[in-house]
Design an enzyme around this catalytic site. Structure first.
Site, mmCIF file in Angstrom:
data_model
loop_
_atom_site.group_PDB
_atom_site.id
_atom_site.type_symbol
_atom_site.label_atom_id
_atom_site.label_comp_id
_atom_site.label_asym_id
_atom_site.label_seq_id
_atom_site.Cartn_x
_atom_site.Cartn_y
_atom_site.Cartn_z
ATOM 1 N N LYS A 92 -7.521 -0.269 9.231
ATOM 2 C CA LYS A 92 -8.642 0.601 9.624
ATOM 3 C C LYS A 92 -9.868 -0.242 9.953
ATOM 4 O O LYS A 92 -10.934 -0.096 9.367
ATOM 5 C CB LYS A 92 -8.937 1.616 8.514
ATOM 6 C CG LYS A 92 -7.722 2.468 8.166
ATOM 7 C CD LYS A 92 -7.991 3.480 7.092
ATOM 8 C CE LYS A 92 -6.818 4.392 6.821
ATOM 9 N NZ LYS A 92 -5.666 3.792 6.164
ATOM 10 N N SER A 148 -6.707 12.250 6.106
ATOM 11 C CA SER A 148 -5.982 13.315 5.404
ATOM 12 C C SER A 148 -6.600 13.746 4.080
ATOM 13 O O SER A 148 -6.294 14.815 3.578
ATOM 14 C CB SER A 148 -4.550 12.834 5.136
ATOM 15 O OG SER A 148 -4.577 11.623 4.399
ATOM 16 N N GLN A 218 0.135 14.316 -0.874
ATOM 17 C CA GLN A 218 -1.194 14.756 -0.409
ATOM 18 C C GLN A 218 -1.202 16.223 0.025
ATOM 19 O O GLN A 218 -2.245 16.757 0.389
ATOM 20 C CB GLN A 218 -1.685 13.867 0.744
ATOM 21 C CG GLN A 218 -1.889 12.414 0.361
ATOM 22 C CD GLN A 218 -2.537 11.630 1.496
ATOM 23 O OE1 GLN A 218 -3.582 11.999 2.013
ATOM 24 N NE2 GLN A 218 -1.920 10.525 1.873
HETATM 25 P P1 BMP Z 1 1.759 8.683 1.321
HETATM 26 O O1 BMP Z 1 2.836 9.376 2.180
HETATM 27 O O2 BMP Z 1 2.337 7.899 0.198
HETATM 28 O O3 BMP Z 1 0.657 9.600 0.911
HETATM 29 O O4 BMP Z 1 1.120 7.552 2.247
HETATM 30 C C1 BMP Z 1 0.346 7.816 3.368
HETATM 31 C C2 BMP Z 1 -0.027 6.530 4.053
HETATM 32 O O5 BMP Z 1 -0.883 6.820 5.153
HETATM 33 C C3 BMP Z 1 -0.793 5.535 3.180
HETATM 34 O O6 BMP Z 1 -0.411 4.248 3.610
HETATM 35 C C4 BMP Z 1 -2.254 5.778 3.520
HETATM 36 O O7 BMP Z 1 -3.026 4.611 3.380
HETATM 37 C C5 BMP Z 1 -2.140 6.182 4.988
HETATM 38 N N1 BMP Z 1 -3.186 7.126 5.452
HETATM 39 C C6 BMP Z 1 -3.392 8.338 4.844
HETATM 40 O O8 BMP Z 1 -2.759 8.689 3.854
HETATM 41 N N2 BMP Z 1 -4.358 9.177 5.352
HETATM 42 C C7 BMP Z 1 -5.088 8.868 6.450
HETATM 43 O O9 BMP Z 1 -5.899 9.677 6.866
HETATM 44 C C8 BMP Z 1 -4.875 7.643 7.079
HETATM 45 C C9 BMP Z 1 -3.914 6.772 6.571
HETATM 46 O O10 BMP Z 1 -3.695 5.620 7.164
#
Ligand code: BMP
Length: 259
Positions: A92, A148, A218
């Protein structure tokens, strides 16, 4: 022998090709923490070996590279590249041009093919250097448009006035327009906000793919995001922490197929 295949010229095309080949719109988020680098590497190699047939992209978090070190990271990137799976680093980026340039060059030397940037850094003296460097080397730049997590509303969700007397507009719509103007290779919009995905889709149409993280822990839902216009699903813990990551990846790949 590794299967090296003819690769498309642009990052956007390469990931689309991988999605077609593996019949999957899943980008695996490999976020590796805890433990010594050798054990972490063995675990991540095993995980990647099992899940590669079910993914179209591999996203390495900055922490993964820091935890593994560059030598081991390079080996993971090579594994993915041998299957024509593009690898994205999720840093990012958000700095001034000279700093960005140095970071980007270091990532590209490792063999990474795409990276994420934070549009709050702006173009002039900020992200311009990233886009120029990346596109000269046929690499991809993915722009955050709406993250997110709940707190994303404070920045991406604010309404802003860009000129005196102008109407307030949502920040994320401005970022979606900037992504087009900057000739980005994709945008990120959280799967936790399908309505925003839909709105961003209405700005971008088919010109830029939407990447959506935020499924599972999430609270986002793959089908809802898909209906709203998500092109690729960034999935981390729901696969990496599953009792059987291979099975989980195969299931998400199936669910991600367009009807
Ligand atoms: P997870 O499915 O374990 O929640 O992981 C989501 C991944 O996407 C993580 O690597 C996080 O850093 C990234 N991410 C996110 O969750 N939300 C965003 O808005 C942007 C992201 O890069």
């Amino acid at each position: 022998m590794p299967r090296r295949e003819a690769t498309a010229a642009t990052f956007k095309d390469r990931i689309a090709q991988a999605a077609q080949k593996h019949n999957s719109r899943v980008v695996l988020a490999l976020d590796i923490n805890g433990g010594g680098p050798d054990r972490l590497f063995r675990d991540s190699r095993k995980l990647l070996r099992g899940t590669l047939p079910y993914i179209c992209g591999l996203k390495l978090g900055r922490q993964t590279i820091l935890n593994l070190g560059t030598r081991r990271t390079r080996q993971l990137i090579t594994m993915a590249r041998d299957e024509a799976i593009p690898t994205i680093v999720d840093d990012k980026l958000n700095d001034i041009d000279e700093t960005n340039r140095q970071i980007v060059d270091a990532y590209f030397r490792l063999g990474l093919e795409g990276l994420t940037v934070n549009p709050f850094a702006g173009w002039r003296g900020g992200l311009e250097s990233v886009f120029r460097r990346a596109h000269n080397l046929s690499k991809g730049v993915i722009v955050l448009v709406y993250m997110s997590h709940p707190g994303a509303v404070e920045g991406y969700g604010q309404r802003v006035v860009t000129r005196r007397g102008g109407k307030p507009q949502p920040q994320y719509k401005l970022f979606a327009k900037k992504a087009l103007e900057w000739k980005a290779d994709g945008v990120v919009v959280g799967a936790t906000r399908p309505k925003i995905v839909q709105e961003v889709w209405s700005v971008l149409g088919n010109r830029l793919p939407i990447y959506s993280p935020g499924l599972g822990p999430q609270g986002g839902d793959l089908r809802k995001a898909s209906r709203a216009g998500t092109d690729y699903f960034i999935i981390g813990r729901s696969i990496t922490r599953a009792s059987d990551p291979e099975k989980a990846a195969a299931r998400y790949a199936r669910e991600s197929r367009r009807p």
